[in-house]
Design an enzyme around this catalytic site. Structure first.
Site, PDB file in Angstrom:
ATOM      1  N   MET A  40      53.095   1.488 -99.742  1.00 34.24           N
ATOM      2  CA  MET A  40      52.776   0.333 -98.893  1.00 34.24           C
ATOM      3  C   MET A  40      51.273   0.051 -98.991  1.00 34.24           C
ATOM      4  SD  MET A  40      55.359   0.409 -95.703  1.00 34.24           S
ATOM      5  CE  MET A  40      54.489   1.575 -94.687  1.00 34.24           C
ATOM      6  N   HIS A  47      48.498   9.521-102.421  1.00 36.58           N
ATOM      7  CA  HIS A  47      49.078   8.636-103.446  1.00 36.58           C
ATOM      8  C   HIS A  47      48.527   8.976-104.832  1.00 36.58           C
ATOM      9  CE1 HIS A  47      49.315   6.031 -99.748  1.00 36.58           C
ATOM     10  NE2 HIS A  47      50.561   5.955-100.177  1.00 36.58           N
ATOM     11  N   LYS A 160      55.178  14.645 -97.327  1.00 37.13           N
ATOM     12  CA  LYS A 160      54.655  14.344 -95.984  1.00 37.13           C
ATOM     13  C   LYS A 160      55.720  13.590 -95.170  1.00 37.13           C
ATOM     14  CE  LYS A 160      51.569  12.424 -93.006  1.00 37.13           C
ATOM     15  NZ  LYS A 160      52.256  11.180 -92.882  1.00 37.13           N
TER      16      LYS A 160
HETATM   17  O1  PAF Z   1      56.414   6.024 -97.887  1.00 43.09           O
HETATM   18  C1  PAF Z   1      56.128   4.806 -97.919  1.00 43.09           C
HETATM   19  O2  PAF Z   1      54.992   4.417 -98.169  1.00 43.09           O
HETATM   20  C2  PAF Z   1      57.224   3.782 -97.648  1.00 43.09           C
HETATM   21  O3  PAF Z   1      58.109   4.242 -96.683  1.00 43.09           O
HETATM   22  C3  PAF Z   1      57.968   3.353 -98.909  1.00 43.09           C
HETATM   23  C4  PAF Z   1      58.726   4.513 -99.547  1.00 43.09           C
HETATM   24  C5  PAF Z   1      56.986   2.780 -99.927  1.00 43.09           C
HETATM   25  C6  PAF Z   1      59.004   2.282 -98.586  1.00 43.09           C
HETATM   26  O4  PAF Z   1      58.398   1.152 -98.032  1.00 43.09           O
END
Ligand code: PAF
Length: 299
Positions: A40, A47, A160
């Site tokens: 997101m 990430h 997480k």
């Molecule tokens: O973990 C996230 O950032 C969100 O829940 C995802 C998997 C991108 C779905 O919107």
């Protein structure tokens, strides 16, 4: 129809499902694998770790999606306030060696009368689902759509969001989706705080109090050899020392989030509010005699 332009070793950004789907299909047709990191945005070191793991798979093109999914936010949650630093995120993807960024708008993904969603089953109403009704239907629906659009060979998710990871694995199994889902261990600050896009909401004092979550989990995990009750007691005792932390749930489960075993691998999970920010975290725990094997643990 030919696929849109794709330049190797550069970040190629696509907005529509059609464009990213055709690029992915063209890459797979020439023998490349596609690894998707759904996000997101508001990308942080957690990430970066997902991207790094994805990049390690041989012959793979790393694709990341950035979409703040309205379906997974409740009415009083932070959908509007959720951070959206798109330029920084694209720079992070470039640095990480991702070659595809899929950045759709809601109107690219949903028709106005879209009504069909993925039902997560009973686990969707427990733990996070008990506090956030409809959250996991929202998550699974967008992840299923991303998988159908990009058709990735692999998809990487952080541990997480452990319940999310378990539910996505179940969805892939139950709906025969051909993507291999890979969980990546949580990345933490040196003092133990799990990285989260929501940590930016914490004031300096709240940032200190928020350590109560990881402190509870590590105290609990250390008590594993004494069994489930000892784990929960130790965790409750540790978090009680942080008055700024209001626990929503603290629970010990099996690795599939069913009941915890008497002896063996389990998962200790916590959700709590610090001020108005809701944080979650979890760790693996070895219970009973199983905790006596492997690396030396504190007793
Ligand atoms: O973990 C996230 O950032 C969100 O829940 C995802 C998997 C991108 C779905 O919107």
């Amino acid at each position: 129809m030919t696929a849109p332009k794709f330049v190797r070793n550069e970040l190629n950004t696509y907005q529509t499902p059609d464009d990213v789907g055709r690029v992915s299909a063209a890459l797979r047709a020439v023998g490349r694998k596609v690894a998707l990191v759904p996000t997101m945005g508001a990308l942080h070191d957690g990430h970066r770790e997902l991207l790094r793991r994805a990049k390690r798979v041989p012959n793979t093109v790393v694709a990341a999606s950035i979409f703040v999914n309205p379906l997974q936010f409740g009415e009083n949650e932070d959908f509007d306030a959720y951070p959206r630093p798109l330029e920084d995120d694209l720079a992070t993807l470039t640095e990480a060696g991702a070659e595809i960024a899929f950045v759709p708008k809601a109107s690219d993904l949903f028709t106005e009368d879209a009504a069909v969603t993925v039902h997560p089953g009973p686990l969707g109403d427990e733990l996070e689902g008990a506090s956030r009704p409809g959250h996991f239907a929202g998550v699974l629906t967008i992840v299923a759509k991303l998988f159908n659009i990009v058709r990735p060979d692999y998809a990487f998710f952080g541990e997480k969001d452990y319940q999310q990871l378990v539910l996505i694995k179940k969805m892939v199994r139950d709906l025969d989706i051909g993507t291999r889902v890979i969980g990546v261990p949580t990345v933490r600050e040196p003092d133990g705080l799990a990285l989260s896009s929501r940590n930016v909401y914490l004031s300096p004092d709240q940032r200190v109090e928020a350590l109560g979550l990881s402190e509870a989990l590590s105290a609990g995990a250390k008590a594993g050899i004494h069994g489930a009750e000892a784990v929960l007691d130790a965790a409750r005792g540790a978090v009680a020392k942080r008055p700024g932390v209001t626990v929503d749930y603290l629970d010990l489960r099996g690795t599939d989030l069913g009941p915890a075993p008497v002896d063996g691998e389990a998962r200790l999970l916590i959700a709590a509010r610090v001020g108005s920010t809701r944080l979650i975290d979890n760790v693996p725990v070895l219970l009973g005699a199983a905790a006596g094997y492997g690396p030396e643990r504190e007793r």
